[in-house]
Design a protein around this motif. Structure first.
Motif, mmCIF file in Angstrom:
data_model
loop_
_atom_site.group_PDB
_atom_site.id
_atom_site.type_symbol
_atom_site.label_atom_id
_atom_site.label_comp_id
_atom_site.label_asym_id
_atom_site.label_seq_id
_atom_site.Cartn_x
_atom_site.Cartn_y
_atom_site.Cartn_z
ATOM 1 N N ILE A 57 25.149 -14.162 25.250
ATOM 2 C CA ILE A 57 24.386 -15.675 25.099
ATOM 3 C C ILE A 57 25.291 -16.569 24.595
ATOM 4 C CG2 ILE A 57 22.394 -16.984 24.174
ATOM 5 C CD1 ILE A 57 20.776 -14.403 25.082
ATOM 6 N N LYS A 58 25.411 -17.785 24.938
ATOM 7 C CA LYS A 58 26.140 -18.861 24.184
ATOM 8 C C LYS A 58 25.977 -18.749 22.597
ATOM 9 C CE LYS A 58 28.122 -23.562 24.270
ATOM 10 N NZ LYS A 58 28.355 -24.685 24.892
ATOM 11 N N GLY A 59 26.665 -18.702 21.650
ATOM 12 C CA GLY A 59 26.538 -18.817 20.252
ATOM 13 C C GLY A 59 26.255 -17.633 19.751
ATOM 14 N N VAL A 60 25.945 -16.255 20.491
ATOM 15 C CA VAL A 60 26.029 -15.050 19.766
ATOM 16 C C VAL A 60 27.276 -14.293 19.594
ATOM 17 C CG1 VAL A 60 24.974 -12.742 20.337
ATOM 18 C CG2 VAL A 60 23.576 -14.503 20.986
ATOM 19 N N SER A 61 27.607 -13.965 18.498
ATOM 20 C CA SER A 61 28.929 -13.297 18.064
ATOM 21 C C SER A 61 28.976 -11.952 18.485
ATOM 22 C CB SER A 61 29.083 -13.314 16.380
ATOM 23 O OG SER A 61 29.067 -14.523 16.094
ATOM 24 N N ARG A 62 27.730 -10.938 18.423
ATOM 25 C CA ARG A 62 27.855 -9.713 18.872
ATOM 26 C C ARG A 62 26.589 -9.443 19.190
ATOM 27 N NH1 ARG A 62 31.255 -6.385 14.564
ATOM 28 N NH2 ARG A 62 33.274 -7.521 14.350
ATOM 29 N N PRO A 63 26.339 -8.740 20.615
ATOM 30 C CA PRO A 63 25.094 -8.147 21.125
ATOM 31 C C PRO A 63 24.629 -7.222 20.260
ATOM 32 C CG PRO A 63 26.456 -8.321 22.692
ATOM 33 C CD PRO A 63 27.320 -8.580 21.526
ATOM 34 N N ALA A 64 23.593 -6.730 20.154
ATOM 35 C CA ALA A 64 22.860 -5.815 19.180
ATOM 36 C C ALA A 64 21.983 -4.931 19.942
ATOM 37 C CB ALA A 64 22.197 -6.267 18.083
ATOM 38 N N ILE A 65 22.131 -3.331 19.762
ATOM 39 C CA ILE A 65 21.029 -2.553 20.359
ATOM 40 C C ILE A 65 19.803 -2.618 19.546
ATOM 41 C CG2 ILE A 65 20.407 -0.173 20.820
ATOM 42 C CD1 ILE A 65 23.434 0.186 21.575
ATOM 43 N N ALA A 66 18.785 -2.876 20.270
ATOM 44 C CA ALA A 66 17.209 -3.064 19.537
ATOM 45 C C ALA A 66 16.589 -1.809 19.951
ATOM 46 C CB ALA A 66 16.653 -4.185 19.673
#
Length: 329
Positions: A121-130
């Protein structure tokens, strides 16, 4: 998305018990209304498993000749095996032929495929596992649970934003509260990294400050944020304690006649508690920050767990979690 029907691309070859349990779980999910399944993997093996279960009009097979094994280097395998089941499942989402992907295979490969094929997603530096953590009082969202072992304060801030969106839209929590996992509740506790993270989080509505490890099973907050190293250790420790606890209770109950009698009397209550705390009930983890829905199941997922992972994917699609995160980020 405001439709009631979703299409899920399933990595049929991922997991310890693939394709048997994956196909069976997908078949069970396909019995629910509004779900279409694309089983991605070795066509002959998938057909063999489906033939044992019966026909389902809302299941189709997408052949994928390659498999990424658990022990393979994730990013390298995704690039060298573009026709693997994980890669093709992600490609189907990218091409809008599927609304979400679900895999219980190599976690790193699922993440790499989602990043390379679907993108962030634009603006997200790093995805995270939720990960949804069951407690006696409610469900709690823990992130990051292993995607990023080293983080910066702005990553923690974004995890909190995404976790809050997830708790609100997918879990239906009204005004979610957020806690930063630390070694003490005072704002000056912890490393410089945690202190700076705390400062950034103060601007988010619902942030209650630092929480400690024992606050998680008590459901102190709706969202718990931390780096992926700590999050993964916390998750595995909680899973291990739960497994040992129920195994020990079973051993003690079966050790004597009086124990068996007592066990018989408490069985209904015991099963209710076990079901409430059983991770299989809550499906897989959500890779937040990807420009599409990606659910990562546990490697040892059985059919029940995998079915629930698909149901989580459906809910995330229908609740427009990606659009919600885009808006909040």
């Amino acid at each position: 998305m405001h439709c009631s029907s979703v299409t899920i691309a399933v990595d049929a070859m991922g997991g310890d018990f693939a394709p048997r349990e994956i196909v069976k779980g997908s078949y069970l999910a396909a019995q629910e209304p509004g779900i279409n399944i694309i089983l991605v993997g070795l066509e002959s093996q998938i057909k063999s498993e489906l033939n044992k279960l019966g026909s389902a009009k809302n299941i189709r097979i997408e052949n994928a000749p390659d498999i990424i094994k658990m022990e393979e280097h994730a990013a390298r395998a995704v690039k060298s095996k573009p026709h693997s089941s994980i890669s093709i499942a992600a490609q189907l989402v990218k091409e809008n032929k599927a609304n979400a992907m679900v895999s219980a295979g190599n976690t790193g490969a699922a993440m790499s495929a989602a990043l390379l094929k679907i993108g962030r997603i634009k603006g997200v530096s790093r995805p995270a596992i939720a990960v949804v953590v069951p407690t006696l009082n409610k469900l709690v969202v823990l992130l990051d649970a292993g995607a990023n072992v080293e983080c910066k304060p702005h990553n923690i801030f974004q995890f909190a934003v995404m976790g809050k969106s997830y708790a609100s839209k997918v879990l239906g929590v009204n005004k979610p509260t957020i806690g930063l996992l630390n070694i003490g509740k005072e704002h000056e506790k912890g490393s410089e990294f945690l202190q700076k993270s705390h400062k950034l989080l103060e601007s988010i509505e619902g942030f209650v400050g630092n929480i400690e490890g024992n606050d998680i099973p008590e459901g102190k907050t709706d969202v718990v944020v931390c780096d992926g190293f700590i999050g993964n250790v916390v998750l595995k420790l909680m899973e291990g304690i739960s497994s040992v606890f129920f195994s020990e209770v079973k051993r003690v109950v079966n050790a004597s006649v009086s124990g068996k009698i007592g066990g018989f009397l408490i069985t209904p209550s015991f099963k209710m508690i076990k079901n409430k705390l059983d991770s299989e009930e809550y499906g897989g983890a959500h890779l937040l920050g990807i420009n599409g829905v990606c659910i990562i199941g546990h490697g040892n997922s059985n059919a029940k767990a995998f079915k629930n992972a698909i149901m989580v994917a459906k809910r995330a699609v229908l609740e427009n979690i990606v659009s919600e995160i885009k808006k909040d980020i």
